[in-house]
Design an enzyme around this catalytic site. Structure first.
Site, short mmCIF file in Angstrom:
data_model
loop_
_atom_site.label_atom_id
_atom_site.label_comp_id
_atom_site.label_asym_id
_atom_site.label_seq_id
_atom_site.Cartn_x
_atom_site.Cartn_y
_atom_site.Cartn_z
N LYS A 1 -0.18 73.65 105.65
CA LYS A 1 -1.10 73.35 104.56
C LYS A 1 -2.30 72.53 105.08
CE LYS A 1 1.90 75.57 102.06
NZ LYS A 1 3.17 75.56 102.67
N ARG B 1 11.91 75.70 123.85
CA ARG B 1 12.63 75.10 122.72
C ARG B 1 12.77 73.59 122.91
NH1 ARG B 1 17.77 75.86 122.44
NH2 ARG B 1 17.68 77.81 123.59
N ASP C 1 8.40 64.20 101.52
CA ASP C 1 7.55 65.34 101.83
C ASP C 1 6.14 64.93 101.43
OD1 ASP C 1 6.05 67.67 101.77
OD2 ASP C 1 7.72 68.93 101.11
N TYR D 1 9.20 71.16 96.13
CA TYR D 1 8.82 72.50 96.58
C TYR D 1 10.07 73.38 96.42
CZ TYR D 1 8.23 76.41 99.67
OH TYR D 1 8.21 77.68 100.17
C1 LIG Z 1 5.29 70.59 99.35
C2 LIG Z 1 5.78 71.65 100.28
N1 LIG Z 1 6.72 71.34 101.19
C3 LIG Z 1 7.20 72.25 102.05
C4 LIG Z 1 6.77 73.56 102.03
C5 LIG Z 1 7.36 74.55 102.98
O1 LIG Z 1 6.47 74.80 104.02
P1 LIG Z 1 6.46 76.13 104.91
O2 LIG Z 1 6.01 77.24 104.02
O3 LIG Z 1 5.50 75.81 106.01
O4 LIG Z 1 7.85 76.34 105.40
C6 LIG Z 1 5.79 73.93 101.11
C7 LIG Z 1 5.30 75.33 101.07
O5 LIG Z 1 4.60 75.74 100.17
C8 LIG Z 1 5.28 72.95 100.22
O6 LIG Z 1 4.35 73.25 99.30
#
Ligand SMILES: Cc1ncc(COP(=O)(O)O)c(C=O)c1O
Length: 395
Positions: free
Chosen positions: A206, A56, A181, A109
């Site tokens: 992603k 961790r 993000d 998101y």
């Molecule tokens: C733009 C964006 N940010 C954050 C996330 C969250 O990521 P995770 O699914 O790896 O927790 C996603 C997931 O689809 C996303 O599309």
């Protein structure tokens, strides 16, 4: 000597591989043998991200991957997490406390929107959401207790753009933090630090991982801030597992190659769909028809593989039916959540997030019944266009 992106992806962070193996090994261990010197052991237990104390706290592969992404994002440091949401929530909780306020966007998101709406409010943190295309709205929403401006651009799912230079300047003017993000763009297409944004988060599930075979997240920022995030992460506990970290390290080596191919494919597919009579609207920042194309071109060097299309129908219900028929008729585009992998995916946001958002929230986020979100992969572009061509004939 300036090191270019493609070289960073292969060579950065090599110092964390202390073995003779050319490819870093998987450190599949929860713990490490203590240093016989008590002073060294205390240092290992307290130093942020120490790679040889307890999982961790850190792991050599986590440090190697974090070093690569920090370099790409032009930040001093970075910390990896088990998922994008773990990265986002821990990064935010390292800035705000009860009584504080955040300015964010209508469109994020969905997991982030839910974190703002349902989690933070329970802990006495308020969030004002604004239209991301209206830069003045961000400034008007700032209060005496505002600690953070949180943006996502291009945003999920509607591909709206936030003016990064304006947000960076606004945060600096008010002495508050700015966080983005950057998942949709990836650091190949957009480096927010260039526009004065302090903190960059990603769902590394992603584009960074790129093969739909892992979940991961990352927070990039100044050294002292990442130390704070690390401290929070010890308590919240969502550290990236050794094998997933290794897969991320393996996947990221081809990030630039993949994203460049994906950018080119997405632009061609967007141009094809834009001309198609059965497609009402295409939202892709790389198209000159995108209302914020000029802004996107100022802050992005490529436009990513994400696009949204709106299918026509005489009524909303008919548009919904047509969207479903189209999804079910596609043979190469897989109907699955997520994005940024080598394979092309397609989803119906109104169904995927239907249970989480009210009609009003969907409208504010720009989600309609006839909307499809497409993540373009690295397949041959003729095959991808051909797949849409045959599927559109079915509606
Ligand atoms: C733009 C964006 N940010 C954050 C996330 C969250 O990521 P995770 O699914 O790896 O927790 C996603 C997931 O689809 C996303 O599309």
């Amino acid at each position: 000597m300036t090191i270019n992106t493609e070289t960073i992806l292969i060579h950065e962070g090599q110092q964390f591989n202390e073995t003779a193996a050319v490819t870093a090994p998987v450190y599949q261990t929860s713990t490490y043998v203590a240093d016989a010197d008590p002073a060294a052991y205390i240092r290992a237990a307290t130093e942020p991200k120490h790679p040889y104390f307890y999982h961790r706290h850190g792991n050599p592969t986590n440090s190697q991957v974090a070093a690569i992404i920090a370099k790409l994002e032009k930040t001093e440091d970075a910390l990896v997490f088990a998922t994008g949401m773990a990265a986002i929530s821990t990064a935010i909780l390292a800035i705000v406390k009860s009584g504080d306020h955040i300015v964010a966007q209508h469109a994020h998101y969905s997991g982030t929107s839910i974190f703002f709406k349902e989690f933070l409010t329970d802990y006495g943190i308020t969030v004002t959401v604004v239209d991301q295309t209206d830069t003045q709205a961000f400034e008007q929403a700032i209060q005496a207790n505002t600690k953070l401006i949180y943006v996502e651009t291009p945003s999920n799912p509607n591909l709206n753009i936030t003016d990064l230079k304006a947000i960076g300047a606004l945060a600096q003017k008010h002495g508050i933090s700015s966080m983005i993000d950057n998942t949709f763009a990836s650091p190949i297409n957009q480096t927010p630090k260039d526009f004065g944004i302090d903190i960059i988060v990603h769902s590394a599930t992603k584009y960074l991982g790129g093969h739909s075979d892992l979940t991961a997240g990352i927070v990039c920022g100044p050294l002292d801030y990442i130390a704070k995030v690390w401290k929070r992460s010890l308590a919240l506990g969502a550290s990236l597992a050794p094998l997933d970290s290794w897969l991320l390290l393996r996947g990221i080596k081809t990030l630039s190659l993949r994203v460049k191919q994906i950018n080119a494919n997405a632009l061609q597919l967007a141009e094809f769909l834009d001309q198609h009579p059965k497609v009402k609207q295409v939202s892709y920042p790389g198209l000159s028809s995108h209302p914020q194309h000029e802004l996107a071109a100022r802050q992005m060097s490529g436009f990513s593989g994400m696009l949204c299309i709106e299918i026509d129908g005489a009524t909303e219900e008919q548009a919904f039916k047509n969207a479903q028929t189209l999804i079910n008729s596609l043979q190469l585009f897989i109907n699955a959540a997520s994005l940024g992998g080598v394979e092309s995916l397609v989803v119906h946001p109104a169904s995927m997030w239907g249970g989480h958002h009210t009609k009003e929230q969907k409208e504010a986020s720009g989600i309609t019944l006839g909307m499809l979100r497409i993540s373009v992969g690295i397949e041959h572009i003729s095959d991808l266009i051909g797949d849409f061509e045959q599927a559109l004939e079915k509606i």
